[in-house]
Design an enzyme around this catalytic site. Structure first.
Site: not given
Ligand code: EPZ
Length: 418
Positions: A22-23, A117, A122, A306, A398
């Site tokens: 998915k990711n 969410c 996020r 995850d 999802r």
């Molecule tokens: C991706 O989300 C995945 N989703 C998530 O999988 C996964 O948990 C996550 O990466 C971490 O591995 C997809 O790929 C579609 P991040 P993403 O940006 O990109 C903070 C699942 O269950 N952050 O790496 O949104 C954020 O709040 C889902 O399959 C900022 O502060 O994750 C988090 O604390 C859930 N500012 C941390 O960074 C930003 O602009 C890591 O988030 C972006 C993120």
């Protein structure tokens, strides 16, 4: 509202085929907007989030066709809009991944802020800062990110914290920027590597994907191509944990063992016997009760956030006490209260949960709150005495393709009720 009912007690045995990730498929579908010709994506999982992304691409005007294997071909030549509406983005945060491609290809984009969410606020500030490094003029007005750039210029950018999505958005934009970009403190997840391989198949010049330093030489245009989505490491890990919890022996096929080393290591620590052979991973628990394992989530290649909920389910019935630290998201323990309804002994203090394994969980009605929490409740239901009914399973659909059919095929007593 659909529910899933699980009758606990079955020992899982057999083979299960892993679907595309998915990711990986979500950013890859967004990346097709960068091309001047159709792009075919194969090994696409049948997931609600894929359907949502396809709907978004269609709303932008892209031509979409699928074949009998659910391979998806996106023809970006008919794109006529660069606006991703709130109505759609609010249902799936990953929609924000059209921002980089639309900006790089058309010089402007308007994408609704995704909103928070269940697992955390996020924000997307890191996406915005990265695109600004490439010369984008970005404002946030009325809940929309409004980005403009005559032509993006390659630059060196250091991500303040590791972000999968921000790395993906900036990587896609840099592919069409003028000149060289160096992305430092980049995310190293296998899904980033898969996105880069798809972009390279479309003519992008990228080195270092999978490391924390990615170098991109921008090109004038990207052509069409075809790409097979990498197998889903989180789906793989979820089934392996299910086998470990039930004392069974399963083989996951069409997997990528090299993408889940941290998970395999933790399963071995829990007492499972694992054998990786090509695209197959076999886990044999020999009927034993798992040992409790401590877990601290962190960016790849460390233990994936995850998989935290799934390992918590295993620790609920493991022999011993486990300390689990969630360092990525601020609210990713929503499954705790539901697991406690099944008799789990868990104490949460901020980002840390202490799980004392119990001999037996008891079936009960529970409610899914987010994608991976849903999976952990199903896993707990597999070992709980009696019947467990999981509500709000739209979260599950999802990210897991046909999970009840796949678990049923391994011997689980599981059904979906309408
Ligand atoms: C991706 O989300 C995945 N989703 C998530 O999988 C996964 O948990 C996550 O990466 C971490 O591995 C997809 O790929 C579609 P991040 P993403 O940006 O990109 C903070 C699942 O269950 N952050 O790496 O949104 C954020 O709040 C889902 O399959 C900022 O502060 O994750 C988090 O604390 C859930 N500012 C941390 O960074 C930003 O602009 C890591 O988030 C972006 C993120």
């Amino acid at each position: 509202m659909q529910k899933i009912v699980v009758e606990g007690g079955a020992t899982l045995n057999g083979e299960v085929r892993i679907s595309g990730a998915k990711n990986a498929v979500l950013p890859i579908l967004c990346a097709t907007l960068l091309a001047d010709e159709p792009v075919e994506i194969t090994n696409v999982p049948r997931l609600h989030d894929v359907a949502t992304t396809v709907k978004l691409l269609s709303e932008l005007g892209a031509g979409i066709s699928t074949d009998e294997h659910y391979s998806i071909t996106v023809d970006p030549r008919s794109v006529h809009s660069q606006v991703a509406s709130y109505e759609l983005v609010k249902t799936m945060r990953a929609s924000v991944l059209v921002l980089g491609p639309l900006l790089a290809k058309y010089g402007h984009a308007e994408v609704s802020l995704p909103g928070g969410c269940a697992i955390g606020s996020r924000p997307v500030d890191l996406h915005i800062k990265g695109l600004q490094s490439l010369g984008a003029d970005i404002t946030v007005e009325n809940g929309y990110i409004k980005a403009r750039a005559k032509r993006l210029k390659g630059a060196r950018h250091v991500f303040e914290i590791v972000s999968v999505g921000a790395t993906e958005n900036v990587l896609m934009a840099a592919a069409l920027a003028e000149g060289r970009s160096v992305l430092e403190n980049a995310a190293m997840e296998p899904e980033i590597v898969d996105l880069a391989e798809c972009l390279i198949a479309m003519g992008a010049q990228i080195e270092g994907a999978g490391t924390n330093r990615i170098i991109v030489h921008g090109v004038e245009r990207l052509h069409g191509g075809t790409h097979a989505v990498v197998p889903d490491r989180i789906e793989t890990g979820t089934f392996l944990v299910a086998a470990a919890m039930t004392g069974g022996r399963i083989t996951t096929t069409h997997a990528r063992p090299d993408t889940l080393d941290a998970v395999v290591d933790k399963l071995k620590e829990a007492g499972a016997e694992l054998d990786c052979d090509g695209d197959r991973i076999t886990l044999d628990m020999h009927g034993r009760r798992p040992r409790a394992v401590n877990v601290t989530t962190a960016p790849h290649p460390a233990f994936p956030t995850d998989m935290q909920a799934q390992f918590m389910a295993m620790n609920c019935i493991a022999d011993g006490v486990a300390v689990m630290n969630e360092t990525i998201f601020e609210n990713r323990f929503m499954h705790v209260n539901e697991l406690m309804r099944l008799g789990a002994d868990i104490r949460v203090d901020g980002h840390t949960a202490v799980v004392r394994g119990v001999q037996q969980l008891g079936g009960a009605p529970v409610m899914a709150t987010d994608l991976r929490a849903s999976a952990s409740l199903i896993l707990a239901g597999l070992v709980a005495q009696g019947e467990t009914t999981i509500d709000r399973i739209y979260h599950l659909d999802r990210g897991y393709e046909n999970i009840e059919a796949k678990l049923g095929g391994l011997g689980a007593n599981i059904r979906r009720i309408r």
